[in-house]
Design a protein around this motif. Structure first.
Motif, PDB file in Angstrom:
ATOM      1  N   MET A   1      39.281  -8.188 -10.420  1.00  0.00           N
ATOM      2  CA  MET A   1      39.803  -6.861 -10.765  1.00  0.00           C
ATOM      3  C   MET A   1      39.357  -6.498 -12.177  1.00  0.00           C
ATOM      4  SD  MET A   1      43.747  -5.532 -10.738  1.00  0.00           S
ATOM      5  CE  MET A   1      44.142  -3.873 -11.243  1.00  0.00           C
ATOM      6  N   ASN A   2      38.930  -5.250 -12.381  1.00  0.00           N
ATOM      7  CA  ASN A   2      38.451  -4.832 -13.690  1.00  0.00           C
ATOM      8  C   ASN A   2      39.619  -4.652 -14.647  1.00  0.00           C
ATOM      9  OD1 ASN A   2      35.782  -4.682 -12.809  1.00  0.00           O
ATOM     10  ND2 ASN A   2      36.127  -2.634 -11.956  1.00  0.00           N
ATOM     11  N   SER A   3      39.445  -5.119 -15.874  1.00  0.00           N
ATOM     12  CA  SER A   3      40.479  -4.938 -16.876  1.00  0.00           C
ATOM     13  C   SER A   3      40.464  -3.506 -17.372  1.00  0.00           C
ATOM     14  CB  SER A   3      40.241  -5.895 -18.051  1.00  0.00           C
ATOM     15  OG  SER A   3      38.992  -5.637 -18.644  1.00  0.00           O
ATOM     16  N   PRO A   4      41.612  -2.979 -17.848  1.00  0.00           N
ATOM     17  CA  PRO A   4      41.652  -1.588 -18.312  1.00  0.00           C
ATOM     18  C   PRO A   4      40.784  -1.400 -19.543  1.00  0.00           C
ATOM     19  CG  PRO A   4      43.674  -2.741 -18.895  1.00  0.00           C
ATOM     20  CD  PRO A   4      42.911  -3.646 -17.984  1.00  0.00           C
ATOM     21  N   PRO A   5      40.234  -0.209 -19.707  1.00  0.00           N
ATOM     22  CA  PRO A   5      39.360   0.044 -20.853  1.00  0.00           C
ATOM     23  C   PRO A   5      40.145   0.127 -22.145  1.00  0.00           C
ATOM     24  CG  PRO A   5      39.733   2.073 -19.648  1.00  0.00           C
ATOM     25  CD  PRO A   5      40.379   0.977 -18.856  1.00  0.00           C
ATOM     26  N   ARG A   6      39.493  -0.265 -23.217  1.00  0.00           N
ATOM     27  CA  ARG A   6      40.084  -0.114 -24.536  1.00  0.00           C
ATOM     28  C   ARG A   6      39.437   1.076 -25.223  1.00  0.00           C
ATOM     29  NH1 ARG A   6      38.920  -4.758 -28.007  1.00  0.00           N
ATOM     30  NH2 ARG A   6      37.078  -5.057 -26.721  1.00  0.00           N
ATOM     31  N   PRO A   7      40.227   2.097 -25.584  1.00  0.00           N
ATOM     32  CA  PRO A   7      39.642   3.240 -26.293  1.00  0.00           C
ATOM     33  C   PRO A   7      38.943   2.775 -27.559  1.00  0.00           C
ATOM     34  CG  PRO A   7      41.878   3.727 -25.585  1.00  0.00           C
ATOM     35  CD  PRO A   7      41.662   2.264 -25.344  1.00  0.00           C
ATOM     36  N   PRO A   8      37.821   3.402 -27.906  1.00  0.00           N
ATOM     37  CA  PRO A   8      37.063   2.947 -29.064  1.00  0.00           C
ATOM     38  C   PRO A   8      37.787   3.236 -30.364  1.00  0.00           C
ATOM     39  CG  PRO A   8      36.174   5.011 -28.273  1.00  0.00           C
ATOM     40  CD  PRO A   8      37.224   4.591 -27.291  1.00  0.00           C
ATOM     41  N   THR A   9      37.571   2.392 -31.324  1.00  0.00           N
ATOM     42  CA  THR A   9      38.038   2.635 -32.684  1.00  0.00           C
ATOM     43  C   THR A   9      36.831   2.568 -33.589  1.00  0.00           C
ATOM     44  OG1 THR A   9      38.398   0.313 -33.223  1.00  0.00           O
ATOM     45  CG2 THR A   9      40.203   1.464 -32.123  1.00  0.00           C
ATOM     46  N   THR A  10      37.012   2.957 -34.831  1.00  0.00           N
ATOM     47  CA  THR A  10      35.885   2.924 -35.766  1.00  0.00           C
ATOM     48  C   THR A  10      35.417   1.506 -36.015  1.00  0.00           C
ATOM     49  OG1 THR A  10      37.477   2.915 -37.585  1.00  0.00           O
ATOM     50  CG2 THR A  10      36.576   5.046 -36.922  1.00  0.00           C
ATOM     51  N   ASN A  11      36.222   0.514 -35.631  1.00  0.00           N
ATOM     52  CA  ASN A  11      35.844  -0.868 -35.886  1.00  0.00           C
ATOM     53  C   ASN A  11      34.915  -1.437 -34.824  1.00  0.00           C
ATOM     54  OD1 ASN A  11      37.395  -1.061 -38.214  1.00  0.00           O
ATOM     55  ND2 ASN A  11      39.255  -1.524 -37.052  1.00  0.00           N
ATOM     56  N   GLY A 119      24.726   9.371  -6.293  1.00  0.00           N
ATOM     57  CA  GLY A 119      25.812  10.327  -6.435  1.00  0.00           C
ATOM     58  C   GLY A 119      26.666  10.030  -7.659  1.00  0.00           C
ATOM     59  N   SER A 120      27.795  10.722  -7.746  1.00  0.00           N
ATOM     60  CA  SER A 120      28.625  10.649  -8.948  1.00  0.00           C
ATOM     61  C   SER A 120      29.809   9.698  -8.813  1.00  0.00           C
ATOM     62  CB  SER A 120      29.156  12.047  -9.285  1.00  0.00           C
ATOM     63  OG  SER A 120      30.004  12.522  -8.250  1.00  0.00           O
ATOM     64  N   TRP A 121      29.891   8.953  -7.721  1.00  0.00           N
ATOM     65  CA  TRP A 121      31.105   8.182  -7.445  1.00  0.00           C
ATOM     66  C   TRP A 121      31.431   7.178  -8.550  1.00  0.00           C
ATOM     67  CZ3 TRP A 121      31.458   2.890  -6.921  1.00  0.00           C
ATOM     68  CH2 TRP A 121      30.247   2.193  -6.820  1.00  0.00           C
ATOM     69  N   PHE A 122      30.423   6.412  -8.991  1.00  0.00           N
ATOM     70  CA  PHE A 122      30.688   5.389 -10.002  1.00  0.00           C
ATOM     71  C   PHE A 122      30.933   6.032 -11.366  1.00  0.00           C
ATOM     72  CE2 PHE A 122      29.181   2.109 -13.078  1.00  0.00           C
ATOM     73  CZ  PHE A 122      30.198   1.193 -12.854  1.00  0.00           C
ATOM     74  N   PHE A 123      30.143   7.030 -11.698  1.00  0.00           N
ATOM     75  CA  PHE A 123      30.317   7.772 -12.946  1.00  0.00           C
ATOM     76  C   PHE A 123      31.729   8.354 -13.019  1.00  0.00           C
ATOM     77  CE2 PHE A 123      28.866  11.827 -15.344  1.00  0.00           C
ATOM     78  CZ  PHE A 123      29.288  11.300 -16.553  1.00  0.00           C
ATOM     79  N   SER A 124      32.155   9.006 -11.951  1.00  0.00           N
ATOM     80  CA  SER A 124      33.494   9.600 -11.922  1.00  0.00           C
ATOM     81  C   SER A 124      34.580   8.533 -12.005  1.00  0.00           C
ATOM     82  CB  SER A 124      33.672  10.432 -10.649  1.00  0.00           C
ATOM     83  OG  SER A 124      32.790  11.541 -10.640  1.00  0.00           O
ATOM     84  N   GLN A 129      38.919   5.822 -15.136  1.00  0.00           N
ATOM     85  CA  GLN A 129      39.447   4.605 -15.764  1.00  0.00           C
ATOM     86  C   GLN A 129      39.710   4.824 -17.248  1.00  0.00           C
ATOM     87  OE1 GLN A 129      37.448   0.781 -14.861  1.00  0.00           O
ATOM     88  NE2 GLN A 129      36.279   1.920 -13.319  1.00  0.00           N
ATOM     89  N   ILE A 130      38.752   5.440 -17.917  1.00  0.00           N
ATOM     90  CA  ILE A 130      38.892   5.669 -19.356  1.00  0.00           C
ATOM     91  C   ILE A 130      40.007   6.675 -19.632  1.00  0.00           C
ATOM     92  CG2 ILE A 130      37.721   6.567 -21.409  1.00  0.00           C
ATOM     93  CD1 ILE A 130      35.085   5.519 -20.119  1.00  0.00           C
ATOM     94  N   SER A 131      40.043   7.747 -18.843  1.00  0.00           N
ATOM     95  CA  SER A 131      41.076   8.765 -19.022  1.00  0.00           C
ATOM     96  C   SER A 131      42.473   8.174 -18.907  1.00  0.00           C
ATOM     97  CB  SER A 131      40.892   9.875 -17.981  1.00  0.00           C
ATOM     98  OG  SER A 131      41.984  10.762 -17.976  1.00  0.00           O
TER      99      SER A 131
END
Length: 399
Positions: A1-11, A119-124, A129-131
């Motif tokens: 299972m994929n782990s949730p994304p971490r929003p980017p920080t300046t670090n 197609g756009s399935w993976f991109f979407s 996930q990020i949202s």
């Protein structure tokens, strides 16, 4: 299972791909003004939960520089440029942009799925996930420069350009640039908030920014000296040769800065590409005697040659196109489709040209044209008089 994304920080921002870093830096070099565009972008981001914002403008109007400057000021923005060689195909876009998203948001993928470009399935899926993991104040912004360069043959005709999503999750935005186009042939079917800003609708702001851009080359840079800040000519090795050479050229030809600025502003017709190429040519001593506006620097000629190649693609019937172009070249003012059709027939004398055939040619060239509504008619002219004059010197019978 994929782990949730971490929003980017300046670090832990990883920066933009190497192939894009150079163009971002080049396009944002000596950038000035355009505050009205940035204000519109920020207002859109503030008032919508997601959506598409598109900057529309003629060739050389500064679209790419605006986007590059925005990305420079907001390094967390994902960036893609379709104008670069090999980057105008849908599969290349999906591979690149999905890889950027995975790297920047530390998504748990070691490689892309084999069918990620179908197609756009993976991109979407990545966008969703990020949202889902973004904080309320965070936004995912993807900037794409040069939609007009996309190879539409690299994907099925019924799909969105680059498979851009029809729907967007919350806090996901796209900033796009493109040249003028027919709305019904936009290549995008979207059901999410959208806004377009056409640079041609802001003549006063464009003229003001052109003047500021020229003045930026005429004003010595501020530097810190022993006595505090002061203005000084550029020092050798500081990479400021353009300013120094331009000022020396003006002095040698006894041209004052105001006179030069006024003349270049008028000749520019609010086109940044024209101004930048002329100033570069002066700095490189292309005009050793005096500046002649009918003598184009090599960079501008190459730019116009690219336009011409796109207007007359290989293996395409150019019979009507050549006649239409000859009429546009000879016109000093914008002309209507109806008048153009009649004039083309009179010039050609060997074909029976009707209005539909002329309209079809003009639709294909819309990115290189200016349109004016006069009474109930749409009038057309080439987007810049220097481009028109250059075209007048070409031998179109060879196409």
């Amino acid at each position: 299972m994929n782990s949730p994304p971490r929003p980017p920080t300046t670090n832990h921002l990883r920066g933009h791909p190497r192939e894009f870093k150079q163009i971002i830096q080049a396009k944002s070099h000596n950038f000035v003004g355009r505050e009205f565009v940035f204000t519109a972008i920020n207002n859109f981001l503030d008032h919508h939960r997601h959506g598409y914002f598109t900057i529309i403008g003629a060739p050389g109007s500064g679209k790419s520089s605006i986007l590059a400057k925005y990305v420079t000021n907001n390094p967390q923005v994902i960036y893609y440029n379709a104008e670069l060689e090999g980057k105008n195909r849908a599969d290349e876009f999906l591979i690149n942009i999905c890889t950027q998203l995975i790297n920047q948001y530390s998504l748990n993928y070691t490689s892309l799925p084999d069918n990620a470009t179908e197609g756009s399935w993976f991109f979407s899926s990545l966008l969703q996930q990020i949202s889902d993991e973004l904080e309320p104040h965070q936004k995912l912004i993807i900037a794409i420069d040069g939609l007009n360069c996309i190879d539409r043959n690299s994907q099925p005709p019924s799909t969105n350009l680059f498979y851009l999503p029809r729907y967007l999750p919350d806090k996901v935005y796209f900033l796009l640039t493109r040249r003028p186009f027919l709305r019904e042939k936009s290549g995008l079917l979207i059901e999410t908030p959208s806004q377009s800003l056409d640079l041609a609708d802001y003549p006063e702001e464009n003229r003001r920014d052109i003047q500021a851009y020229i003045q930026n080359y005429l004003t010595p840079l501020l530097y810190e000296g022993r006595g505090g800040q002061d203005y000084s000519p550029p020092l050798v090795g500081e990479g400021l040769g353009e300013r120094s050479n331009l000022q020396s050229w003006l002095s040698n030809h006894q041209i004052n800065e105001e006179e030069f600025s006024d003349r270049i502003t008028t000749l520019s017709e609010d086109n940044f590409m024209y101004v930048s190429q002329i100033i570069d040519a002066i700095a490189e001593n292309f005009y050793p005697e005096s500046f002649e506006s009918n003598q184009l620097p090599p960079g501008l000629e190459a730019y116009y040659q690219q336009h011409l190649h796109k207007m007359f693609p290989p293996k395409q019937d150019t019979e009507h196109s050549t006649d239409v172009l000859n009429v546009l070249i000879q016109q000093q003012k914008a002309i209507s489709v109806e008048a153009l059709a009649q004039t083309t027939a009179a010039i050609a004398q060997i074909i029976d040209t009707d209005e539909y055939e002329v309209e079809e040619v003009l639709e294909n060239w819309l990115e290189f044209l200016q349109q004016q509504k006069i009474a109930s008619e749409t009038h057309y002219s080439l987007y810049h008089s220097n481009f028109r004059d250059w075209l007048g010197k070409q031998a179109f019978k060879t196409f």
